[in-house]
Design a protein around this motif. Structure first.
Motif, PDB file in Angstrom:
ATOM      1  N   ALA A 172       0.827  -1.210   0.000  1.00  0.00           N
ATOM      2  CA  ALA A 172       0.000   0.000   0.000  1.00  0.00           C
ATOM      3  C   ALA A 172       0.860   1.258   0.000  1.00  0.00           C
ATOM      4  O   ALA A 172       0.571   2.223  -0.718  1.00  0.00           O
ATOM      5  N   LEU A 173       1.924   1.248   0.800  1.00  0.00           N
ATOM      6  CA  LEU A 173       2.808   2.408   0.869  1.00  0.00           C
ATOM      7  C   LEU A 173       3.518   2.633  -0.465  1.00  0.00           C
ATOM      8  O   LEU A 173       3.667   3.775  -0.919  1.00  0.00           O
ATOM      9  N   ILE A 174       3.947   1.546  -1.112  1.00  0.00           N
ATOM     10  CA  ILE A 174       4.618   1.653  -2.407  1.00  0.00           C
ATOM     11  C   ILE A 174       3.672   2.206  -3.465  1.00  0.00           C
ATOM     12  O   ILE A 174       4.034   3.070  -4.270  1.00  0.00           O
ATOM     13  N   VAL A 175       2.428   1.718  -3.469  1.00  0.00           N
ATOM     14  CA  VAL A 175       1.427   2.208  -4.427  1.00  0.00           C
ATOM     15  C   VAL A 175       1.157   3.696  -4.209  1.00  0.00           C
ATOM     16  O   VAL A 175       1.049   4.468  -5.167  1.00  0.00           O
ATOM     17  N   GLY A 176       1.047   4.107  -2.943  1.00  0.00           N
ATOM     18  CA  GLY A 176       0.822   5.514  -2.647  1.00  0.00           C
ATOM     19  C   GLY A 176       1.960   6.394  -3.119  1.00  0.00           C
ATOM     20  O   GLY A 176       1.745   7.462  -3.708  1.00  0.00           O
ATOM     21  N   LEU A 177       3.184   5.959  -2.878  1.00  0.00           N
ATOM     22  CA  LEU A 177       4.356   6.707  -3.344  1.00  0.00           C
ATOM     23  C   LEU A 177       4.403   6.765  -4.862  1.00  0.00           C
ATOM     24  O   LEU A 177       4.803   7.777  -5.443  1.00  0.00           O
ATOM     25  N   ALA A 178       3.981   5.671  -5.510  1.00  0.00           N
ATOM     26  CA  ALA A 178       3.935   5.651  -6.976  1.00  0.00           C
ATOM     27  C   ALA A 178       2.945   6.689  -7.492  1.00  0.00           C
ATOM     28  O   ALA A 178       3.202   7.367  -8.503  1.00  0.00           O
ATOM     29  N   GLY A 179       1.808   6.837  -6.784  1.00  0.00           N
ATOM     30  CA  GLY A 179       0.824   7.841  -7.182  1.00  0.00           C
ATOM     31  C   GLY A 179       1.378   9.250  -7.089  1.00  0.00           C
ATOM     32  O   GLY A 179       1.185  10.071  -8.000  1.00  0.00           O
ATOM     33  N   VAL A 180       2.103   9.534  -6.007  1.00  0.00           N
ATOM     34  CA  VAL A 180       2.726  10.852  -5.850  1.00  0.00           C
ATOM     35  C   VAL A 180       3.778  11.072  -6.937  1.00  0.00           C
ATOM     36  O   VAL A 180       3.878  12.157  -7.515  1.00  0.00           O
ATOM     37  N   VAL A 237      -6.074   3.759  -4.064  1.00  0.00           N
ATOM     38  CA  VAL A 237      -5.880   2.327  -3.791  1.00  0.00           C
ATOM     39  C   VAL A 237      -5.027   2.153  -2.539  1.00  0.00           C
ATOM     40  O   VAL A 237      -5.312   1.308  -1.682  1.00  0.00           O
ATOM     41  N   SER A 238      -3.999   2.977  -2.417  1.00  0.00           N
ATOM     42  CA  SER A 238      -3.141   2.938  -1.230  1.00  0.00           C
ATOM     43  C   SER A 238      -3.938   3.239   0.033  1.00  0.00           C
ATOM     44  O   SER A 238      -3.844   2.521   1.037  1.00  0.00           O
ATOM     45  N   VAL A 239      -4.765   4.290  -0.006  1.00  0.00           N
ATOM     46  CA  VAL A 239      -5.582   4.663   1.152  1.00  0.00           C
ATOM     47  C   VAL A 239      -6.557   3.547   1.502  1.00  0.00           C
ATOM     48  O   VAL A 239      -6.743   3.211   2.680  1.00  0.00           O
ATOM     49  N   LEU A 240      -7.179   2.955   0.487  1.00  0.00           N
ATOM     50  CA  LEU A 240      -8.144   1.878   0.716  1.00  0.00           C
ATOM     51  C   LEU A 240      -7.480   0.681   1.389  1.00  0.00           C
ATOM     52  O   LEU A 240      -8.024   0.107   2.344  1.00  0.00           O
ATOM     53  N   LEU A 241      -6.295   0.307   0.919  1.00  0.00           N
ATOM     54  CA  LEU A 241      -5.577  -0.825   1.514  1.00  0.00           C
ATOM     55  C   LEU A 241      -5.185  -0.545   2.961  1.00  0.00           C
ATOM     56  O   LEU A 241      -5.308  -1.411   3.832  1.00  0.00           O
ATOM     57  N   ILE A 242      -4.732   0.676   3.227  1.00  0.00           N
ATOM     58  CA  ILE A 242      -4.272   1.024   4.575  1.00  0.00           C
ATOM     59  C   ILE A 242      -5.433   1.122   5.554  1.00  0.00           C
ATOM     60  O   ILE A 242      -5.379   0.583   6.661  1.00  0.00           O
ATOM     61  N   THR A 243      -6.507   1.796   5.143  1.00  0.00           N
ATOM     62  CA  THR A 243      -7.623   2.012   6.066  1.00  0.00           C
ATOM     63  C   THR A 243      -8.440   0.754   6.325  1.00  0.00           C
ATOM     64  O   THR A 243      -9.211   0.702   7.288  1.00  0.00           O
ATOM     65  N   THR A 244      -8.296  -0.265   5.480  1.00  0.00           N
ATOM     66  CA  THR A 244      -9.021  -1.518   5.697  1.00  0.00           C
ATOM     67  C   THR A 244      -8.127  -2.605   6.276  1.00  0.00           C
ATOM     68  O   THR A 244      -8.535  -3.754   6.386  1.00  0.00           O
ATOM     69  N   THR A 245      -6.896  -2.232   6.646  1.00  0.00           N
ATOM     70  CA  THR A 245      -5.973  -3.185   7.249  1.00  0.00           C
ATOM     71  C   THR A 245      -6.133  -3.156   8.760  1.00  0.00           C
ATOM     72  O   THR A 245      -6.050  -2.093   9.377  1.00  0.00           O
ATOM     73  N   ARG A 246      -6.379  -4.293   9.353  1.00  0.00           N
ATOM     74  CA  ARG A 246      -6.482  -4.358  10.810  1.00  0.00           C
ATOM     75  C   ARG A 246      -5.109  -4.223  11.438  1.00  0.00           C
ATOM     76  O   ARG A 246      -4.125  -4.764  10.940  1.00  0.00           O
ATOM     77  N   ALA A 247      -5.068  -3.496  12.557  1.00  0.00           N
ATOM     78  CA  ALA A 247      -3.792  -3.318  13.259  1.00  0.00           C
ATOM     79  C   ALA A 247      -3.308  -4.650  13.814  1.00  0.00           C
ATOM     80  O   ALA A 247      -4.059  -5.375  14.465  1.00  0.00           O
ATOM     81  N   LYS A 248      -2.063  -4.987  13.515  1.00  0.00           N
ATOM     82  CA  LYS A 248      -1.446  -6.195  14.051  1.00  0.00           C
ATOM     83  C   LYS A 248      -0.468  -5.773  15.130  1.00  0.00           C
ATOM     84  O   LYS A 248       0.592  -5.238  14.848  1.00  0.00           O
ATOM     85  N   LYS A 249      -0.834  -5.974  16.363  1.00  0.00           N
ATOM     86  CA  LYS A 249      -0.022  -5.481  17.469  1.00  0.00           C
ATOM     87  C   LYS A 249       1.287  -6.232  17.584  1.00  0.00           C
ATOM     88  O   LYS A 249       1.349  -7.444  17.421  1.00  0.00           O
TER      89      LYS A 249
END
Length: 313
Positions: free
Chosen positions: A132-140, A290-302
């Protein structure tokens, strides 16, 4: 639960419509205003007035103002959110189309995820998050690149950097919000932060000489209306709807505004603001969303450290 079951559906739909479309439209309103009003002074007026209204409303209903310790936290968050993030957004929209500015600011969830991984240690860098982070950076990169032949001019580099700094600042503030002493009332807390932000932005405007360059008599009606819209619809009504939704809907549903606002902003910029909507804008926006969607729908893994802390408590 019973109150939630019998809640009128129109209230929920109206609240979502406000945070989707009103917040999405504020980027165009900012762009209209900063063409005539100094950016930091413009932002100061918006948040100082909105903050005064919200704080005054809460005090009138029996809520206490923040304590001295809480005011320290309020001013720190106001510096990060309203001076650095919003201040740079208002400044950047002199150089960057409103729709693109909204897309750039949509990278905030990515920086928040990094903050949770690095500072809070409540999130692990999974394959999903890394992707998700890579996709977001690609968008920027698509929006900024001068080598990709996608049609349309790349966005102004200085403006883009300002927006990225603002996004990072917001993510840091989000981390600190969980640790700092703040008023229990979200409305009072946010109203105080807006008020503090307005005061700090006024100081910044003074430092940059914006008061000397400000002549109210030559400001058009459109610019004044954009300020009024930002104060009433964007800050007061928009935030009230958001707080109401937070108490009645799941955070996941409420968080969908993060990827609806940029779409609304891009379309309004194209339809009403005369901004271009080429392949560069479409592709960059798609990647970021797409990056935002992946991040906001990812459950926190402690992490183990976070779990150990909880067990110790």
């Amino acid at each position: 639960m019973e109150a939630k079951t019998h809640r009128p559906a129109w209230k929920t739909l109206l609240a979502f419509a406000i945070i989707y479309f009103v917040w999405g439209s504020t980027f165009l309103a900012i762009r209209i205003g900063v063409h005539e009003l100094p950016p930091f002074l413009f932002a100061a007026m918006r948040f100082a007035i909105a903050g005064l209204v919200l704080c005054g409303w809460m005090v009138a209903h029996g809520e206490r103002l923040p304590s001295a310790l809480q005011w320290r936290s309020v001013f720190l968050l106001a510096l990060l959110i309203f001076v650095i993030d919003y201040g740079l957004l208002f400044w950047a929209e002199q150089r960057v189309p409103s729709g693109i500015a909204a897309v750039m600011m949509a990278t905030i969830p990515a920086f928040m995820a990094l903050s949770e991984i690095i500072f809070l240690r409540t999130q692990r860098l999974t394959i999903r998050l890394a992707s998700a982070l890579i996709v977001g950076l690609a968008g920027v990169a698509v929006l900024m690149s001068r080598s990709l032949n996608l049609g349309g001019a790349p966005i102004d580099t200085t403006g883009a950097i300002a927006l990225i700094i603002g996004s990072v600042s917001w993510s840091i503030a989000s981390v600190l919000t969980r640790k700092l002493p703040l008023p229990s009332s979200k409305v009072m807390s946010s109203g105080a932060q807006m008020l503090a932000g307005g005061v700090l932005l006024s100081l910044v405007a003074a430092v940059f000489g914006e008061f000397h360059n400000f002549h109210p008599g030559i400001v058009s009606r459109a610019a004044w209306l954009s300020l009024l819209y930002l104060i009433i619809a964007g800050s007061i009504i928009g935030f009230t709807a958001y707080v109401w939704l937070i108490h009645h809907e799941s955070p996941t549903k409420v968080g969908t505004y993060a990827y609806v606002n940029p779409v609304v902003a891009v379309l309004l910029g194209y339809l009403l603001g005369g901004e271009s909507l080429g392949m560069r804008t479409i592709l960059g926006t798609l990647f970021v969303l797409v990056s935002v969607l992946l991040i906001t729908t990812t459950r926190a893994k402690k992490t183990a450290a976070a779990l150990a802390t909880e067990e110790a408590g």
